[in-house]
Each structure stands twice: as C-alpha cells, then as structure tokens.
Design an enzyme around this catalytic site. Structure first.
Site, PDB file in Angstrom:
ATOM      1  N   GLU A  76      -5.369  -5.391  10.597  1.00 43.67           N
ATOM      2  CA  GLU A  76      -4.402  -4.315  10.796  1.00 43.67           C
ATOM      3  C   GLU A  76      -4.713  -3.591  12.102  1.00 43.67           C
ATOM      4  O   GLU A  76      -5.558  -2.670  12.126  1.00 43.67           O
ATOM      5  CB  GLU A  76      -4.471  -3.317   9.635  1.00 43.67           C
TER       6      GLU A  76
ATOM      7  N   HIS B 256      -9.342   0.602   4.929  1.00 46.51           N
ATOM      8  CA  HIS B 256      -8.068   0.871   5.612  1.00 46.51           C
ATOM      9  C   HIS B 256      -8.324   1.788   6.798  1.00 46.51           C
ATOM     10  O   HIS B 256      -9.193   2.672   6.734  1.00 46.51           O
ATOM     11  CB  HIS B 256      -7.077   1.516   4.635  1.00 46.51           C
TER      12      HIS B 256
ATOM     13  N   GLU C  56      -6.861   4.265   7.814  1.00 42.62           N
ATOM     14  CA  GLU C  56      -6.740   5.700   7.514  1.00 42.62           C
ATOM     15  C   GLU C  56      -8.011   6.223   6.852  1.00 42.62           C
ATOM     16  O   GLU C  56      -8.310   7.421   6.942  1.00 42.62           O
ATOM     17  CB  GLU C  56      -5.481   5.937   6.652  1.00 42.62           C
TER      18      GLU C  56
ATOM     19  N   SER D  79       3.357  -2.332  10.446  1.00 46.42           N
ATOM     20  CA  SER D  79       4.802  -2.321  10.664  1.00 46.42           C
ATOM     21  C   SER D  79       5.479  -3.643  10.296  1.00 46.42           C
ATOM     22  O   SER D  79       6.417  -4.078  10.971  1.00 46.42           O
ATOM     23  CB  SER D  79       5.126  -1.921  12.109  1.00 46.42           C
TER      24      SER D  79
ATOM     25  N   GLY E   3       2.269   2.035  10.803  1.00 44.08           N
ATOM     26  CA  GLY E   3       3.186   3.157  10.662  1.00 44.08           C
ATOM     27  C   GLY E   3       3.854   3.577  11.956  1.00 44.08           C
ATOM     28  O   GLY E   3       4.467   4.643  12.032  1.00 44.08           O
TER      29      GLY E   3
ATOM     30  N   LYS F  89       0.104   4.249  -0.258  1.00 40.39           N
ATOM     31  CA  LYS F  89      -0.545   5.440   0.341  1.00 40.39           C
ATOM     32  C   LYS F  89      -0.372   6.658  -0.580  1.00 40.39           C
ATOM     33  O   LYS F  89      -0.421   6.515  -1.801  1.00 40.39           O
ATOM     34  CB  LYS F  89       0.004   5.693   1.742  1.00 40.39           C
TER      35      LYS F  89
ATOM     36  N   ASN G 272       0.873  -1.183   0.000  1.00 44.96           N
ATOM     37  CA  ASN G 272       0.000   0.000   0.000  1.00 44.96           C
ATOM     38  C   ASN G 272       0.906   1.228   0.000  1.00 44.96           C
ATOM     39  O   ASN G 272       1.501   1.551   1.023  1.00 44.96           O
ATOM     40  CB  ASN G 272      -0.894  -0.040   1.249  1.00 44.96           C
TER      41      ASN G 272
HETATM   42  C1  PEP Z   1      -0.714  -0.069   5.940  1.00 43.13           C
HETATM   43  O1  PEP Z   1      -0.686   1.043   5.435  1.00 43.13           O
HETATM   44  O2  PEP Z   1      -1.637  -0.839   5.658  1.00 43.13           O
HETATM   45  C2  PEP Z   1       0.349  -0.448   6.852  1.00 43.13           C
HETATM   46  C3  PEP Z   1       0.267  -1.605   7.445  1.00 43.13           C
HETATM   47  O3  PEP Z   1       1.363   0.452   7.033  1.00 43.13           O
HETATM   48  P1  PEP Z   1       2.803   0.125   7.726  1.00 43.13           P
HETATM   49  O4  PEP Z   1       3.294  -1.149   7.118  1.00 43.13           O
HETATM   50  O5  PEP Z   1       3.645   1.300   7.374  1.00 43.13           O
HETATM   51  O6  PEP Z   1       2.550  -0.009   9.193  1.00 43.13           O
END
Ligand code: PEP
Length: 252
Positions: A167, A95, A97, A213, A173, A11, A9
């Site tokens: 998630e 997601h 976000e 992460s 992040g 973003k 992803n």
């Molecule tokens: C994500 O954006 O779905 C995500 C898991 O980000 P990160 O790997 O940076 O934590």
C-alpha cells in the site's frame, strides 16, 4: 496458482446498522462463490454483529488491529484471542494509518504479527512507502526494511498464514492509484524479497494484495498483473456495489 483475495478495510466508518447491512449485502451477493476470497474488516464494536451476519457465508471476517499481549491491563486494547473468539479469521497489521498516525514501528508490528499468528489468526501485513520516499527512489529500501524487520522470526510455515498488502502511502485515500508498472515492480520486489528471506516455494505461495485507491474502474487492470493477488480496499469497500464490482474484477 494463488487465489485472488479482496479485503475491505472499513476503517472508523459505519454504524452497527450500516455495518450489518453492508456485510449482509456483500455476503448474499457472493452466494458462496469460491472463485475469489473476500473478507471485510469492520471497526471493533461491530465485529460481533458482522460475524453473525456472515455466519455460514463464504465472506470472512477480519479486524483492523490488535495488541500483542494475550490479556492484561491495556486499557482500550484488544487481544488476538478476543478477535478469534468473536469470529475473526484475519487481522490487518501495519496499516499505514497505524504506522504513521499512531507511530507503530516495525518491531511493534512484528510482535503483533507473531501474537496474532500464535492465536490462530491469519495476518494481512501492510507495507508501503511515503511519497517523499518514492520521490527519493527509496521505495525498495523502505519495503526491504519493513519486510525484514516486520517478518523477523516468522517461519516459512507461518508465512502460509500471512498475506502481504503493498500500500503506497501516497495512494491511500487520495484517488492517486499506482500505475500498473509501479504496482507490478513493487510486488515483484516483495516476492523476490520473500524468496530471499524464505525460499522460492514460500514466495510463490504468499498472496500480495495491492491497496491504494482501488476502485471498480482500475481494479481489473491492477489485479491482472502477475504479482498482484487481490486488493485491500478502503473507501470503495464502504459501498456494497463498488466493493462487489472490485470483487467481480478479481474473478475476471
Ligand atoms: C486502505 O485503507 O487500506 C486503503 C487502501 O484505502 P483506499 O482504498 O481508500 O485508498
């Protein structure tokens, strides 16, 4: 046996040039390797550029969001049919976000999932709890609600075109990854919930990615867990070497 599936992803990062270069490097390095499913999800403006870079390659294209209508006066929105047209096979829906930054509700996400599937897209449907919810021992309750409402009305046949991504919001992040025990417990709960909503066969079939992460050094441990079928990767998907290391960890 569920194949592992690693999706990146991107973003709201990359330029047209870096997106093309990143997609090309990932696709060339995969060399059509079928042992793991891989997708990249660039920002909307680069979908065409990346689709061309991936043409004839095994790496698949996904988008990060969509509207639920086919077309109309929805300034700034993109329909599932448009995503299909530009070459997407997948779309990420729900997601954190989008849920927490843009106030997207379970009901809205359910409409988006249905519209995406009706347009012939596959869906990566994200669920996950906030830190406060985990600390209040509400993780399972949150996942239960997100799955019940988010997947409402989807048939068992449609679930063959749905990938779930667990998630935990506190891990996205932040560099704070879920422990193997936390990840496996959440994934097993999700699979159990699918068995209840559908049947054992559907539950056994649906891939459940972990996201939050994921890096080269923790990917193998997470993806060796029985109910973790791959990863949804944010930050580490922006660097080809890091993303490919995660893909290699999925191959085992
Ligand atoms: C994500 O954006 O779905 C995500 C898991 O980000 P990160 O790997 O940076 O934590």
């Amino acid at each position: 046996m569920r194949p592992k599936f690693v999706a990146g992803n991107w973003k709201m990062y990359t330029s047209a040039g870096t997106a093309k270069a990143l997609a090309t490097t990932v696709a060339m390095s995969m060399k059509g390797d079928k042992r793991v499913m891989v997708a990249v999800c660039p920002p909307f403006p680069w979908l065409g550029v990346v689709a061309s870079a991936l043409d004839g390659m095994s790496v698949m294209l996904g988008a990060q969001n969509c509207h639920f209508e086919k077309e109309g006066a929805y300034t700034g929105e993109v329909s599932p049919a448009m995503l299909r047209d530009v070459g997407c096979q997948y779309v990420i829906i729900g997601h954190s976000e989008r849920r927490h930054g843009f106030g997207e509700t379970d009901d809205l996400l359910n409409k988006k999932a249905k519209a995406a599937l009706a347009a012939g897209l596959k869906v990566i449907f994200c669920v996950g709890e906030l830190l406060a919810e985990r600390e209040a021992n509400q993780t399972e309750q949150v996942l239960d609600t997100q799955l019940t409402n988010g997947l409402a009305g989807l048939t068992s046949a449609q679930m063959h075109s749905v990938v779930l991504a667990y998630e935990p919001v506190w891990a996205i992040g932040t560099g704070k990854v879920a422990t193997p025990e936390q990840a496996q417990a959440a994934h097993a709960f999700i699979r159990g919930k699918l068995a209840g909503l559908y049947d054992a066969g559907t539950a056994a079939h649906v891939q459940i990615q972990y996201g939050g992460s994921v890096k080269a050094d923790n990917a193998a441990g997470l993806m060796s867990l029985p109910d973790v079928d791959g990863a949804l990767v944010g930050g580490a998907s922006l660097k080809a070497d890091q993303f490919l290391a995660i893909v290699n960890a999925a191959i085992g």
